[in-house]
Design a protein around this motif. Sequence first.
Motif, mmCIF file in Angstrom:
data_model
loop_
_atom_site.group_PDB
_atom_site.id
_atom_site.type_symbol
_atom_site.label_atom_id
_atom_site.label_comp_id
_atom_site.label_asym_id
_atom_site.label_seq_id
_atom_site.Cartn_x
_atom_site.Cartn_y
_atom_site.Cartn_z
ATOM 1 N N SER A 216 0.627 -1.498 0.216
ATOM 2 C CA SER A 216 -0.004 0.107 -0.235
ATOM 3 C C SER A 216 0.935 1.440 -0.038
ATOM 4 N N THR A 217 0.300 2.510 0.174
ATOM 5 C CA THR A 217 1.244 3.642 -0.436
ATOM 6 C C THR A 217 2.147 3.305 1.205
ATOM 7 N N GLY B 107 8.299 3.933 6.051
ATOM 8 C CA GLY B 107 6.951 3.049 6.427
ATOM 9 C C GLY B 107 5.786 3.591 5.904
ATOM 10 N N SER B 108 4.614 2.121 5.900
ATOM 11 C CA SER B 108 3.848 2.101 4.397
ATOM 12 C C SER B 108 1.992 1.719 5.847
ATOM 13 N N THR B 109 1.199 2.484 4.781
ATOM 14 C CA THR B 109 0.038 2.395 4.928
ATOM 15 C C THR B 109 -0.459 0.750 4.956
ATOM 16 N N ASP B 110 0.077 0.392 4.698
ATOM 17 C CA ASP B 110 0.140 -2.118 4.551
ATOM 18 C C ASP B 110 0.707 -2.070 6.366
ATOM 19 N N GLU C 205 -6.497 -6.439 -8.905
ATOM 20 C CA GLU C 205 -5.243 -8.019 -7.995
ATOM 21 C C GLU C 205 -3.888 -6.913 -7.559
ATOM 22 N N ASN C 206 -4.495 -5.064 -6.991
ATOM 23 C CA ASN C 206 -3.913 -4.646 -5.723
ATOM 24 C C ASN C 206 -4.924 -4.340 -4.160
ATOM 25 N N LYS C 207 -5.607 -5.282 -4.648
ATOM 26 C CA LYS C 207 -6.229 -5.056 -3.371
ATOM 27 C C LYS C 207 -5.993 -5.774 -1.876
ATOM 28 N N PHE C 208 -6.120 -5.197 -0.964
ATOM 29 C CA PHE C 208 -5.341 -4.856 0.116
ATOM 30 C C PHE C 208 -6.079 -5.930 0.762
ATOM 31 N N VAL C 209 -5.641 -7.093 0.939
ATOM 32 C CA VAL C 209 -5.930 -8.203 1.731
ATOM 33 C C VAL C 209 -5.257 -8.640 3.366
ATOM 34 N N ASP C 210 -5.454 -8.746 3.788
ATOM 35 C CA ASP C 210 -5.288 -8.912 5.614
ATOM 36 C C ASP C 210 -4.681 -9.753 5.986
ATOM 37 N N ARG D 257 -8.047 -3.757 13.319
ATOM 38 C CA ARG D 257 -8.362 -4.283 12.291
ATOM 39 C C ARG D 257 -8.637 -5.619 12.301
ATOM 40 N N LYS D 258 -8.703 -6.479 12.948
ATOM 41 C CA LYS D 258 -9.550 -7.276 13.860
ATOM 42 C C LYS D 258 -10.208 -6.567 15.120
ATOM 43 N N THR D 259 -11.401 -7.086 14.809
ATOM 44 C CA THR D 259 -11.937 -6.604 16.156
ATOM 45 C C THR D 259 -12.932 -7.241 16.959
ATOM 46 N N VAL D 260 -13.317 -7.323 18.292
ATOM 47 C CA VAL D 260 -14.121 -8.576 19.058
ATOM 48 C C VAL D 260 -14.876 -8.647 18.076
#
Lengths: 372, 150
Positions: free
Chosen positions: A145-146, A162-165, B20-25, B147-150
């Motif tokens: 990410s950015t 540092g990145s937003t990922d 394809e650039n989608k951010f996946v945790d 990012r991960k919550t209860v």
Amino acid sequence: MPDNYSFGIEPVSCHAFNKDRTQVALSLNDSEVQIHKFAAGKWALTDTLAEHGQRVTGIDWAPNSNRIVTCGADRNAYVWTKQSDNKWKPTLVVLRINRAATSVRWSPQENKFAVSSGARMIAICYFEQENDWWISKQIKKPIRSTVTCLDWHPNNVLLACGSTDFKARVYSAYIKDVEEKPSATSWGSKMPFGNLMAEFSSGGGWVHSISFSANGERLAWVGHDSSVCVVDAANGQQLTTVKTDVLPFMSITWVTDNSLVAAGFDCCPMLYTYSSGNINFVSKLDDTAKQQVAGKVSAMARFKAMDSRAATDDSASETSLGTVHQNTITQLSIHSGTKSKCTKFATSGVDGQLVVWDVKSLESAFAGLRIA
Amino acid sequence: MSKNVSSDRFRKVDVDEYDENKFVDEEEGGENQQGPDEGEVDSLIRQGNVMGALQAVLKNPPMNTKNQALKDRAEGLVLKVLSSFKSGDIEKAVQSLDKNGVDLLMKYIYKGFEQPTENSSAVLLQWHEKALSAGGVGSIVRVLTARKTV
């Protein structure tokens, strides 16, 4: 009291001082870079560098070669050199990014600079003598990410970002055309260009700012989840995180080998120390609030204020924050001294102010405070 | 008006999924997270040991699991424990938690705000006040940025 300079109502997007701190280059949330000269206690505008098509997002001034590099949301970077007629001449650097640039930093030896961008990559640019232009090489893997912030290691090769990922990384930005092979460091010994030397998770938030210590052995960064992290490479890359109880920081820098100053949404620089795997909060460095409370308001004035303005408390605290900065601090820089022994540091923020803080007077203002 | 295409199903396609650039945790194994132990917590409440029940219910938070029912059950359990405290004891209970405990409590409190029941908001607000003085705004920022919550 810290020296406070206002540049108007627009936020200061970024600032950079020249070598002797008599001039500052800054951008006020637009596509121009203003150069101000310090004279008689005030900053006066001397030059306007207008070349970027969109907002300027990063400025860095190389102290020795006196060149300014700027980057903007228009996906470009320009290197500005001072001509004999005292005008600044821009040279376009083709970064080959398809998203905005977010920040830019000269390397310690000023023969390269790094540009972070929203295109999930960092462009390392160096000057190629034969073609008389700047070439960019890109670091992409495994950034997802950015990239928001950069800092160079003193060996001119390693670069932290540092990145937003949510990750902080250390890369090698070794360019064989401009430098010798680097010797081994605590971060590793093999340093081909683009090699990921280390990667750290910052917790839950975007990494806003990252800083190598003066000798490059330690790396500190701040995340949007109100955390401060430090990695000690000399100690087996031990990662320490502290989750603070204040609003997130936007900028952090080492001011001594063991102390960090961080500033952000609380509009107030704060001092932390790092020792043997612990990050400790020492103190807020802004005592304006204490000084405000000291004034006494007469009973008559009090009731008058209550009647006309429904002011229930000290009128000063109703309309202004109890800190020098009246809005988020977005950038911290070392003004005098080094990251190892800083004597003054500067902050700029969304309130359009540039404030210079003197370490000596901070130490005396706060009883028992020692920044060491 | 006449339609010029025979099918408009394409309009319901989520194009972001195919980026394809989608951010996946990153996936961190959450399959074996059970959430707090209901039996243990219930018995502690019945015994009147509310402090113990609080410690027990803050164990094993179902953070990484995708099982919504599990998360709802955990939230319900937490709410039960929080409601069984007397107002005066809340402060002491919050003091007994460590930093991570306060952050976790804050996450459960905000989760509880999302689905208010008869009396839950009042109880949660009391707990929120005490948790805020212990964890500061930083703990709320971590609820918002997690990012991960209860």
